[in-house]
Design a protein around this motif. Structure first.
Motif, PDB file in Angstrom:
ATOM      1  N   UNK A  62      44.893  62.557  32.920  1.00  0.00           N
ATOM      2  CA  UNK A  62      45.427  61.245  33.259  1.00  0.00           C
ATOM      3  C   UNK A  62      45.545  61.168  34.779  1.00  0.00           C
ATOM      4  N   UNK A  63      45.020  60.121  35.350  1.00  0.00           N
ATOM      5  CA  UNK A  63      44.966  59.991  36.800  1.00  0.00           C
ATOM      6  C   UNK A  63      45.845  58.838  37.262  1.00  0.00           C
ATOM      7  N   UNK A  64      46.662  59.126  38.285  1.00  0.00           N
ATOM      8  CA  UNK A  64      47.515  58.114  38.899  1.00  0.00           C
ATOM      9  C   UNK A  64      47.219  58.098  40.404  1.00  0.00           C
ATOM     10  N   UNK A  65      47.034  56.916  40.951  1.00  0.00           N
ATOM     11  CA  UNK A  65      46.707  56.780  42.368  1.00  0.00           C
ATOM     12  C   UNK A  65      47.651  55.775  43.018  1.00  0.00           C
ATOM     13  N   UNK A  66      48.186  56.156  44.167  1.00  0.00           N
ATOM     14  CA  UNK A  66      49.020  55.252  44.967  1.00  0.00           C
ATOM     15  C   UNK A  66      48.447  55.180  46.374  1.00  0.00           C
ATOM     16  N   UNK A  67      48.247  53.964  46.863  1.00  0.00           N
ATOM     17  CA  UNK A  67      47.810  53.732  48.237  1.00  0.00           C
ATOM     18  C   UNK A  67      48.960  53.154  49.035  1.00  0.00           C
ATOM     19  N   UNK A  68      49.261  53.808  50.175  1.00  0.00           N
ATOM     20  CA  UNK A  68      50.346  53.355  51.054  1.00  0.00           C
ATOM     21  C   UNK A  68      49.770  52.974  52.423  1.00  0.00           C
ATOM     22  N   UNK A 133      47.044  61.129  44.974  1.00  0.00           N
ATOM     23  CA  UNK A 133      46.400  61.279  43.673  1.00  0.00           C
ATOM     24  C   UNK A 133      47.171  62.301  42.840  1.00  0.00           C
ATOM     25  N   UNK A 134      47.544  61.906  41.647  1.00  0.00           N
ATOM     26  CA  UNK A 134      48.223  62.806  40.707  1.00  0.00           C
ATOM     27  C   UNK A 134      47.398  62.869  39.428  1.00  0.00           C
ATOM     28  N   UNK A 135      47.038  64.093  39.043  1.00  0.00           N
ATOM     29  CA  UNK A 135      46.296  64.294  37.796  1.00  0.00           C
ATOM     30  C   UNK A 135      47.137  65.142  36.847  1.00  0.00           C
ATOM     31  N   UNK A 136      47.259  64.676  35.629  1.00  0.00           N
ATOM     32  CA  UNK A 136      47.948  65.418  34.572  1.00  0.00           C
ATOM     33  C   UNK A 136      46.904  65.835  33.546  1.00  0.00           C
ATOM     34  N   UNK A 137      46.620  67.139  33.505  1.00  0.00           N
ATOM     35  CA  UNK A 137      45.591  67.665  32.615  1.00  0.00           C
ATOM     36  C   UNK A 137      46.162  67.895  31.222  1.00  0.00           C
ATOM     37  N   UNK A 138      45.332  67.649  30.232  1.00  0.00           N
ATOM     38  CA  UNK A 138      45.759  67.726  28.842  1.00  0.00           C
ATOM     39  C   UNK A 138      45.193  68.976  28.177  1.00  0.00           C
ATOM     40  N   UNK A 139      46.058  69.953  27.952  1.00  0.00           N
ATOM     41  CA  UNK A 139      45.708  71.141  27.190  1.00  0.00           C
ATOM     42  C   UNK A 139      46.479  71.126  25.868  1.00  0.00           C
ATOM     43  N   UNK A 140      46.172  72.096  25.014  1.00  0.00           N
ATOM     44  CA  UNK A 140      46.830  72.125  23.705  1.00  0.00           C
ATOM     45  C   UNK A 140      48.308  72.467  23.813  1.00  0.00           C
ATOM     46  N   UNK A 141      48.640  73.423  24.660  1.00  0.00           N
ATOM     47  CA  UNK A 141      50.012  73.916  24.689  1.00  0.00           C
ATOM     48  C   UNK A 141      50.810  73.464  25.906  1.00  0.00           C
ATOM     49  N   UNK A 142      50.137  73.089  27.005  1.00  0.00           N
ATOM     50  CA  UNK A 142      50.884  72.673  28.197  1.00  0.00           C
ATOM     51  C   UNK A 142      50.068  71.637  28.966  1.00  0.00           C
ATOM     52  N   UNK A 143      50.736  70.944  29.898  1.00  0.00           N
ATOM     53  CA  UNK A 143      50.091  69.878  30.685  1.00  0.00           C
ATOM     54  C   UNK A 143      50.320  70.128  32.177  1.00  0.00           C
ATOM     55  N   UNK A 145      49.582  69.866  36.283  1.00  0.00           N
ATOM     56  CA  UNK A 145      49.262  68.712  37.116  1.00  0.00           C
ATOM     57  C   UNK A 145      48.768  69.171  38.482  1.00  0.00           C
ATOM     58  N   UNK A 146      48.024  68.296  39.137  1.00  0.00           N
ATOM     59  CA  UNK A 146      47.504  68.560  40.479  1.00  0.00           C
ATOM     60  C   UNK A 146      47.793  67.349  41.352  1.00  0.00           C
ATOM     61  N   UNK A 147      48.227  67.627  42.581  1.00  0.00           N
ATOM     62  CA  UNK A 147      48.628  66.558  43.495  1.00  0.00           C
ATOM     63  C   UNK A 147      47.814  66.661  44.780  1.00  0.00           C
ATOM     64  N   UNK A 148      47.234  65.548  45.213  1.00  0.00           N
ATOM     65  CA  UNK A 148      46.413  65.502  46.419  1.00  0.00           C
ATOM     66  C   UNK A 148      46.869  64.351  47.294  1.00  0.00           C
ATOM     67  N   UNK A 149      46.932  64.591  48.603  1.00  0.00           N
ATOM     68  CA  UNK A 149      47.339  63.560  49.563  1.00  0.00           C
ATOM     69  C   UNK A 149      46.342  63.537  50.721  1.00  0.00           C
ATOM     70  N   UNK A 150      45.877  62.351  51.069  1.00  0.00           N
ATOM     71  CA  UNK A 150      44.938  62.184  52.179  1.00  0.00           C
ATOM     72  C   UNK A 150      45.375  61.017  53.050  1.00  0.00           C
ATOM     73  N   UNK A 151      45.297  61.230  54.369  1.00  0.00           N
ATOM     74  CA  UNK A 151      45.636  60.183  55.327  1.00  0.00           C
ATOM     75  C   UNK A 151      44.388  59.714  56.065  1.00  0.00           C
ATOM     76  N   UNK A 152      44.297  58.412  56.268  1.00  0.00           N
ATOM     77  CA  UNK A 152      43.181  57.797  56.993  1.00  0.00           C
ATOM     78  C   UNK A 152      43.751  56.940  58.112  1.00  0.00           C
TER      79      UNK A 152
END
Length: 206
Positions: A62-68, A133-143, A145-152
């Motif tokens: 599951x992917x969540x994106x926020x632009x500031x 960018x926040x990604x929540x990976x779906x596995x059988x027993x646990x979920x 997550x990975x968080x990425x931040x980029x500035x432009x």
């Protein structure tokens, strides 16, 4: 798939044609993390590139994106951030504010490209844009997550600055094309003369 070409074992058989079987493979898309452009032209469209490559495409996420947007970033001072765009629940959403009606989702279907574009850029659009960018990976027993931040850091200019590197590349490309065209012409003339001489020898012996 057959590749038709010339095999050069010697000068005498340069004009012979050979067939080489080569395997045909279907190309697969490759994710490449490229930096975003930092200069926008006044009144034009500007893409803010945010790439987040997934190392394991077979895993659902599951992917969540926020632009500031921030007018500026100073060391030691907490910046005043404004949420201008977000992607959540497979739906891109434009937030209320100064960018309302001028932001377009420019991401890819596999959500590795999470870019947005600014329409009709103004001088007030100069500043710092943050892609979260926040990604929540779906596995059988646990979920996990990975968080990425980029500035432009974006700068708005009145017209496009001359790119000497691109100009040099174009000149070199044109010179290469001229050289290859000349070389091909020489090869064609050589082969034509070679074939003509062979025909003359056949007629004389006949």
């Amino acid at each position: 798939m057959l590749l038709i070409g010339r095999y050069r074992s010697s000068r005498s058989d340069r004009c012979k044609v050979y067939s080489f079987p080569i395997p045909a493979h279907l190309s697969q898309p490759v994710c490449v993390d490229v930096p975003s452009g930092t200069e926008a032209v006044l009144g034009k469209m500007m893409k803010l590139t945010c790439i987040s490559c997934m190392k394991r495409e077979e895993v659902k996420a599951k992917t969540y994106v926020d632009w500031y947007y921030m007018t500026k970033v100073e060391q030691g001072i907490t910046p005043d951030k404004t949420l201008i765009y977000k992607y959540e629940g497979d739906l891109p959403m434009e937030m209320d504010g100064p960018f309302k009606g001028r932001l377009v989702w420019n991401g890819s279907q596999d959500l590795q490209d999470l870019s947005i574009s600014i329409v009709n850029v103004t001088y007030n659009d100069s500043g710092v844009y943050e892609c979260r960018v926040l990604r929540e990976f779906e596995f059988d027993s646990f979920t996990p997550s990975a968080y990425i931040l980029k500035n432009i850091t974006l700068k708005v200019i009145e017209e496009v600055s001359p790119d000497t590197t691109a100009l040099y590349s174009k000149i070199m490309m044109y010179l290469l094309l001229v050289f290859l065209t000349f070389w091909l012409l020489v090869e064609m003339v050589y082969c034509y003369r070679k074939i003509s001489k062979s025909d003359e020898l056949v007629q004389d012996t006949g």
